[in-house]
Design a protein around this motif. Structure first.
Motif, PDB file in Angstrom:
ATOM      1  N   SER A 145       0.826  -1.202   0.000  1.00 50.78           N
ATOM      2  CA  SER A 145       0.000   0.000   0.000  1.00 50.78           C
ATOM      3  C   SER A 145       0.866   1.261   0.000  1.00 50.78           C
ATOM      4  CB  SER A 145      -0.932   0.004   1.215  1.00 50.78           C
ATOM      5  OG  SER A 145      -1.726   1.171   1.232  1.00 50.78           O
ATOM      6  N   GLY A 146       1.910   1.272   0.807  1.00 50.64           N
ATOM      7  CA  GLY A 146       2.822   2.414   0.840  1.00 50.64           C
ATOM      8  C   GLY A 146       3.548   2.601  -0.483  1.00 50.64           C
ATOM      9  N   LEU A 147       3.959   1.489  -1.105  1.00 49.33           N
ATOM     10  CA  LEU A 147       4.635   1.569  -2.400  1.00 49.33           C
ATOM     11  C   LEU A 147       3.695   2.108  -3.477  1.00 49.33           C
ATOM     12  CD1 LEU A 147       6.550  -1.819  -2.185  1.00 49.33           C
ATOM     13  CD2 LEU A 147       7.587   0.468  -2.172  1.00 49.33           C
ATOM     14  N   MET A 148       2.427   1.719  -3.398  1.00 48.33           N
ATOM     15  CA  MET A 148       1.439   2.242  -4.342  1.00 48.33           C
ATOM     16  C   MET A 148       1.199   3.727  -4.093  1.00 48.33           C
ATOM     17  SD  MET A 148      -1.243  -0.958  -4.454  1.00 48.33           S
ATOM     18  CE  MET A 148      -2.374  -0.206  -5.620  1.00 48.33           C
ATOM     19  N   ASP A 149       1.128   4.125  -2.821  1.00 52.90           N
ATOM     20  CA  ASP A 149       0.955   5.548  -2.483  1.00 52.90           C
ATOM     21  C   ASP A 149       2.080   6.389  -3.079  1.00 52.90           C
ATOM     22  OD1 ASP A 149      -1.302   4.916  -0.953  1.00 52.90           O
ATOM     23  OD2 ASP A 149      -0.241   5.047   0.976  1.00 52.90           O
ATOM     24  N   ASP A 150       3.281   5.817  -3.094  1.00 55.08           N
ATOM     25  CA  ASP A 150       4.467   6.538  -3.574  1.00 55.08           C
ATOM     26  C   ASP A 150       4.647   6.480  -5.088  1.00 55.08           C
ATOM     27  OD1 ASP A 150       5.098   7.166  -0.956  1.00 55.08           O
ATOM     28  OD2 ASP A 150       6.540   5.527  -0.732  1.00 55.08           O
ATOM     29  N   GLU A 151       3.806   5.714  -5.807  1.00 52.85           N
ATOM     30  CA  GLU A 151       4.009   5.427  -7.233  1.00 52.85           C
ATOM     31  C   GLU A 151       5.446   4.938  -7.439  1.00 52.85           C
ATOM     32  OE1 GLU A 151       4.596   7.790 -11.280  1.00 52.85           O
ATOM     33  OE2 GLU A 151       2.520   7.945 -10.568  1.00 52.85           O
ATOM     34  N   THR A 152       5.624   3.639  -7.287  1.00 49.85           N
ATOM     35  CA  THR A 152       6.953   3.041  -7.277  1.00 49.85           C
ATOM     36  C   THR A 152       7.290   2.423  -8.632  1.00 49.85           C
ATOM     37  OG1 THR A 152       6.688   2.597  -4.919  1.00 49.85           O
ATOM     38  CG2 THR A 152       8.447   1.410  -6.077  1.00 49.85           C
ATOM     39  N   TRP A 153       8.457   2.817  -9.138  1.00 45.83           N
ATOM     40  CA  TRP A 153       8.984   2.304 -10.403  1.00 45.83           C
ATOM     41  C   TRP A 153      10.102   1.315 -10.095  1.00 45.83           C
ATOM     42  CZ3 TRP A 153       7.595   3.817 -15.427  1.00 45.83           C
ATOM     43  CH2 TRP A 153       6.617   4.814 -15.477  1.00 45.83           C
ATOM     44  N   TYR A 154      10.055   0.151 -10.746  1.00 39.71           N
ATOM     45  CA  TYR A 154      11.064  -0.889 -10.567  1.00 39.71           C
ATOM     46  C   TYR A 154      11.818  -1.109 -11.873  1.00 39.71           C
ATOM     47  CZ  TYR A 154       8.516  -2.166  -6.334  1.00 39.71           C
ATOM     48  OH  TYR A 154       7.913  -2.148  -5.100  1.00 39.71           O
ATOM     49  N   SER A 155      13.132  -1.096 -11.800  1.00 40.23           N
ATOM     50  CA  SER A 155      13.941  -1.514 -12.947  1.00 40.23           C
ATOM     51  C   SER A 155      13.826  -3.029 -13.053  1.00 40.23           C
ATOM     52  CB  SER A 155      15.403  -1.114 -12.732  1.00 40.23           C
ATOM     53  OG  SER A 155      15.953  -1.879 -11.660  1.00 40.23           O
ATOM     54  N   ASP A 156      14.424  -3.601 -14.068  1.00 38.49           N
ATOM     55  CA  ASP A 156      14.396  -5.053 -14.224  1.00 38.49           C
ATOM     56  C   ASP A 156      14.943  -5.756 -12.972  1.00 38.49           C
ATOM     57  OD1 ASP A 156      16.999  -4.143 -14.720  1.00 38.49           O
ATOM     58  OD2 ASP A 156      17.204  -5.185 -16.622  1.00 38.49           O
ATOM     59  N   LYS A 157      16.091  -5.333 -12.506  1.00 37.20           N
ATOM     60  CA  LYS A 157      16.704  -5.963 -11.324  1.00 37.20           C
ATOM     61  C   LYS A 157      15.875  -5.736 -10.065  1.00 37.20           C
ATOM     62  CE  LYS A 157      21.429  -5.500 -13.090  1.00 37.20           C
ATOM     63  NZ  LYS A 157      21.192  -4.672 -14.276  1.00 37.20           N
ATOM     64  N   GLU A 158      15.338  -4.531  -9.918  1.00 38.58           N
ATOM     65  CA  GLU A 158      14.529  -4.217  -8.736  1.00 38.58           C
ATOM     66  C   GLU A 158      13.227  -5.020  -8.720  1.00 38.58           C
ATOM     67  OE1 GLU A 158      15.975   0.411  -8.076  1.00 38.58           O
ATOM     68  OE2 GLU A 158      14.313  -0.029  -9.448  1.00 38.58           O
ATOM     69  N   ALA A 159      12.628  -5.249  -9.890  1.00 38.52           N
ATOM     70  CA  ALA A 159      11.396  -6.042  -9.962  1.00 38.52           C
ATOM     71  C   ALA A 159      11.654  -7.480  -9.539  1.00 38.52           C
ATOM     72  CB  ALA A 159      10.806  -5.988 -11.372  1.00 38.52           C
ATOM     73  N   VAL A 160      12.803  -8.025  -9.911  1.00 40.63           N
ATOM     74  CA  VAL A 160      13.171  -9.377  -9.477  1.00 40.63           C
ATOM     75  C   VAL A 160      13.413  -9.391  -7.970  1.00 40.63           C
ATOM     76  CG1 VAL A 160      14.919 -11.197  -9.654  1.00 40.63           C
ATOM     77  CG2 VAL A 160      14.063 -10.103 -11.735  1.00 40.63           C
ATOM     78  N   ALA A 161      14.167  -8.423  -7.475  1.00 40.09           N
ATOM     79  CA  ALA A 161      14.475  -8.356  -6.038  1.00 40.09           C
ATOM     80  C   ALA A 161      13.205  -8.193  -5.199  1.00 40.09           C
ATOM     81  CB  ALA A 161      15.449  -7.214  -5.752  1.00 40.09           C
ATOM     82  N   ALA A 162      12.210  -7.464  -5.716  1.00 41.48           N
ATOM     83  CA  ALA A 162      10.964  -7.245  -4.989  1.00 41.48           C
ATOM     84  C   ALA A 162      10.026  -8.452  -5.055  1.00 41.48           C
ATOM     85  CB  ALA A 162      10.247  -6.012  -5.531  1.00 41.48           C
ATOM     86  N   GLY A 163      10.337  -9.403  -5.939  1.00 46.59           N
ATOM     87  CA  GLY A 163       9.517 -10.600  -6.057  1.00 46.59           C
ATOM     88  C   GLY A 163       8.426 -10.512  -7.105  1.00 46.59           C
ATOM     89  N   PHE A 164       8.331  -9.404  -7.806  1.00 41.44           N
ATOM     90  CA  PHE A 164       7.327  -9.300  -8.857  1.00 41.44           C
ATOM     91  C   PHE A 164       7.739 -10.098 -10.087  1.00 41.44           C
ATOM     92  CE2 PHE A 164       6.429  -5.201  -6.616  1.00 41.44           C
ATOM     93  CZ  PHE A 164       5.164  -5.552  -6.171  1.00 41.44           C
ATOM     94  N   ALA A 165       8.991 -10.003 -10.469  1.00 41.84           N
ATOM     95  CA  ALA A 165       9.496 -10.713 -11.648  1.00 41.84           C
ATOM     96  C   ALA A 165      10.351 -11.893 -11.208  1.00 41.84           C
ATOM     97  CB  ALA A 165      10.310  -9.773 -12.532  1.00 41.84           C
TER      98      ALA A 165
END
Length: 174
Positions: A145-165
């Motif tokens: 919810s906090g990440l959505m509030d902040d409008e969070t952009w993930y690079s390819d590596k960050e998306a993997v680290a966050a568990g989305f990719a």
């Protein structure tokens, strides 16, 4: 959409998600039905997002094929396109691609009661999005919810680290 072989179909969404100016669920279903017999479906995604309702319809159609659907963001998977990106069994990010999450938004008019009602609907949508993000990322609802509030952009590596990719594509030197 293209049937690459009897076993592999490739779907592309390279546009906004909506029935008027981009890719909407009506046309998408016709094309998906044409290739649903393939044992593997690959969705190539490059979309800034668009209509929540159209995007949820497309994500639901794809989720039916989850067991054989692999998604690759080759440019951007933002807003409602990030929900579509998570409809498959695996999400791969191309090098240099981005994944973005934010709160749903709308344009509205009316009196105070209308605006409160619209805000309640947006809160419901946010909860639905958090359900999808939480399942894939394993982050807490509060964190998402906090990440959505902040409008969070993930690079390819960050998306993997966050568990989305799940992985990053490497096409070699360009």
């Amino acid at each position: 959409m293209e049937q690459k072989s009897p076993d592999l179909a490739e779907i592309e969404i390279f546009d906004s998600i909506d029935n008027f100016w981009g890719t909407g669920p009506t046309d998408f279903k016709v094309k998906l039905d044409a290739v649903k017999g393939a044992s593997t479906i690959k969705l190539l995604l490059n979309s800034p997002g668009g209509s929540v309702f159209d995007g949820m319809a497309i994500a639901s159609m794809l989720a039916v094929h989850r067991a054989k659907l692999d998604v690759e963001i080759i440019g951007i998977g933002a807003s409602i396109a990030s929900i579509i990106a998570l409809a498959g069994r695996k999400l791969t990010m191309a090098k240099g691609a981005y994944f973005m999450i934010h709160n749903p938004l709308t344009f509205t008019a009316g009196d105070a009661a209308d605006l409160r009602k619209t805000a309640d609907i947006l809160d419901k949508m946010k909860g639905d999005f958090i359900d999808v993000y939480e399942t894939k990322s394993k982050m807490s609802r509060e964190t998402i919810s906090g990440l959505m509030d902040d409008e969070t952009w993930y690079s390819d590596k960050e998306a993997v680290a966050a568990g989305f990719a799940d992985d990053i594509s490497d096409y070699g030197k360009v």
